[in-house]
Enzyme design. Sequence first.
Site, PDB file in Angstrom:
ATOM      1  N   GLY A   1       0.893  -1.154   0.001  1.00  0.00           N
ATOM      2  CA  GLY A   1       0.119   0.016  -0.045  1.00  0.00           C
ATOM      3  C   GLY A   1       0.993   1.028   0.011  1.00  0.00           C
ATOM      4  O   GLY A   1       1.971   1.240   0.443  1.00  0.00           O
TER       5      GLY A   1
ATOM      6  N   MET B   1       1.448   9.944   2.647  1.00  0.00           N
ATOM      7  CA  MET B   1       2.695  10.172   3.753  1.00  0.00           C
ATOM      8  C   MET B   1       3.685   8.946   3.600  1.00  0.00           C
ATOM      9  O   MET B   1       4.784   9.437   4.106  1.00  0.00           O
ATOM     10  CB  MET B   1       1.835  10.262   5.003  1.00  0.00           C
ATOM     11  CG  MET B   1       1.309  11.502   5.554  1.00  0.00           C
ATOM     12  SD  MET B   1       0.674  11.615   7.283  1.00  0.00           S
ATOM     13  CE  MET B   1       2.470  11.621   8.082  1.00  0.00           C
TER      14      MET B   1
ATOM     15  N   VAL C   1       3.436   1.208   2.697  1.00  0.00           N
ATOM     16  CA  VAL C   1       3.429  -0.079   3.571  1.00  0.00           C
ATOM     17  C   VAL C   1       4.074  -1.196   2.959  1.00  0.00           C
ATOM     18  O   VAL C   1       3.610  -1.698   1.841  1.00  0.00           O
ATOM     19  CB  VAL C   1       1.879  -0.239   3.999  1.00  0.00           C
ATOM     20  CG1 VAL C   1       1.815  -1.473   5.097  1.00  0.00           C
ATOM     21  CG2 VAL C   1       1.290   0.941   4.936  1.00  0.00           C
TER      22      VAL C   1
ATOM     23  N   GLU D   1       0.462  -5.126  12.970  1.00  0.00           N
ATOM     24  CA  GLU D   1      -0.201  -6.518  12.544  1.00  0.00           C
ATOM     25  C   GLU D   1      -0.294  -6.646  11.266  1.00  0.00           C
ATOM     26  O   GLU D   1      -0.981  -5.694  10.411  1.00  0.00           O
ATOM     27  CB  GLU D   1      -1.554  -6.548  13.384  1.00  0.00           C
ATOM     28  CG  GLU D   1      -2.279  -7.781  12.919  1.00  0.00           C
ATOM     29  CD  GLU D   1      -3.680  -7.790  13.467  1.00  0.00           C
ATOM     30  OE1 GLU D   1      -4.468  -8.803  13.337  1.00  0.00           O
ATOM     31  OE2 GLU D   1      -3.898  -6.840  14.200  1.00  0.00           O
TER      32      GLU D   1
ATOM     33  N   ASP E   1     -10.802   9.756  10.752  1.00  0.00           N
ATOM     34  CA  ASP E   1     -11.013   9.585   9.351  1.00  0.00           C
ATOM     35  C   ASP E   1     -11.510   8.060   9.018  1.00  0.00           C
ATOM     36  O   ASP E   1     -10.923   7.246   8.481  1.00  0.00           O
ATOM     37  CB  ASP E   1      -9.541   9.573   8.877  1.00  0.00           C
ATOM     38  CG  ASP E   1      -9.342   9.520   7.451  1.00  0.00           C
ATOM     39  OD1 ASP E   1     -10.215   9.980   6.688  1.00  0.00           O
ATOM     40  OD2 ASP E   1      -8.058   9.357   6.920  1.00  0.00           O
TER      41      ASP E   1
ATOM     42  N   LYS F   1     -13.515   5.727   7.171  1.00  0.00           N
ATOM     43  CA  LYS F   1     -13.730   5.616   5.765  1.00  0.00           C
ATOM     44  C   LYS F   1     -13.852   4.030   5.562  1.00  0.00           C
ATOM     45  O   LYS F   1     -12.977   3.278   6.031  1.00  0.00           O
ATOM     46  CB  LYS F   1     -13.234   6.424   4.901  1.00  0.00           C
ATOM     47  CG  LYS F   1     -11.718   6.518   5.009  1.00  0.00           C
ATOM     48  CD  LYS F   1     -11.199   7.350   4.130  1.00  0.00           C
ATOM     49  CE  LYS F   1      -9.726   7.525   3.851  1.00  0.00           C
ATOM     50  NZ  LYS F   1      -9.111   8.335   3.082  1.00  0.00           N
ATOM     51  N   PRO F   2     -14.319   3.721   4.333  1.00  0.00           N
ATOM     52  CA  PRO F   2     -14.145   2.293   4.070  1.00  0.00           C
ATOM     53  C   PRO F   2     -12.683   1.998   3.570  1.00  0.00           C
ATOM     54  O   PRO F   2     -12.319   0.734   3.937  1.00  0.00           O
ATOM     55  CB  PRO F   2     -14.972   2.387   2.745  1.00  0.00           C
ATOM     56  CG  PRO F   2     -15.999   3.253   2.737  1.00  0.00           C
ATOM     57  CD  PRO F   2     -15.427   4.418   3.502  1.00  0.00           C
TER      58      PRO F   2
END
Length: 374
Positions: free
Chosen positions: A18, A22, A25, A94, A139, A141-142
């Site tokens: 991801g 900022m 991941v 995790e 924040d 959100k889906p």
Amino acid sequence: MTSAELLAGRYRRVAVVGSGAMGRVWHCLDESGGNRAVAVKELHPHLVGDSDHVRRFEREALSAERVRHPNVAAVLGHGRERTPDGMLPYIVMEFVAGRNLAAHVHEFASGTISWRAQVLADIAEALHAAHRQKVVHRDVKPENIMITTEGRAKLTDFGIALADEHLNQRLTAVGYTVGSPAYMSPEQVGGEVVGLATDIYSLGVVGYWLLGGRLPFVGDSVAEAARARMTQDPPELPTTVPVNLRTTIMQALDREPSRRQASAKELATQLRGDLTALHVADPPKEEAPVLNPTLEIVHSDETPVAVHYLVEADPVLDGLVSPRQWGLAIGRRLSEGDDGATRLGVLLTGVAILLGIASGTGLFVLALMVQAAL
């Protein structure tokens, strides 16, 4: 690979899973922890010299580390790594195998109302755990809700969370608002006091989208849609959504924070009550479709080597990806049987599915044969 190539001397990068404004991941293996899979979020190197971004990034770690709950993606630690660009901050989390809620619903669009209400209740519980630690997410959100391969919902990304002394502050004091515009509360949009009720509203928007198939406020621009929530009530949810569930979501979307649920725990309790009512009342057709199995036998040299259990037009089973989820769904079918033979048939079908998923052995075929004989 030498320790110099490992993050913090222990985390071996496998793949990027991801990326955002900022940071990015990584899926990593913790070589000091038996090669356990973890997720490591790193600040983008070009932001290392920006003290505001570094502070916000590390606030995410500090906020999330305080929140421990099964429906929150756990933060395991954080630190800084020396790099040519400077001291690179990172967060170890995790590793959640799955996809975010938006992607999950896009792929499995026929998930039942019961499943969606369960997701909302689980995230309300996660928010309650955060609020007990005096952390406001801000924040919801889906894209910040992960659905694991076992079907569990987990709240992620506390990057703009507020904690302790920063609660109930006016965001206009720093000249900007933060959050995702489509899911912001009216007080966020207006730069007003932000508190626990902000997360309740945002989860209400997620619920409206999840149950109604659209956002409560739309406009020609993001700004227009955001402003609408400050002066208008959202349209009613479709009548296909049970009335109690509609009432719960619409209360969470009240423009006045004091008229929303008093806490995320209250919201979770209401949602679980709505979920119970769904199971007790006569379910709508979409909640209990007929199981319509189709067998497809794949041959190799005329010998069956695999059996695929395909489910046609069954929203209850659509999107279930683990033996546990299949087992729960089959358990529900079992409870709906009208007689002993039907129940035994469904039970054996469930056993067949689970055996087929787990091993693909001949027992799968045998169980289906017995079930068909009934």
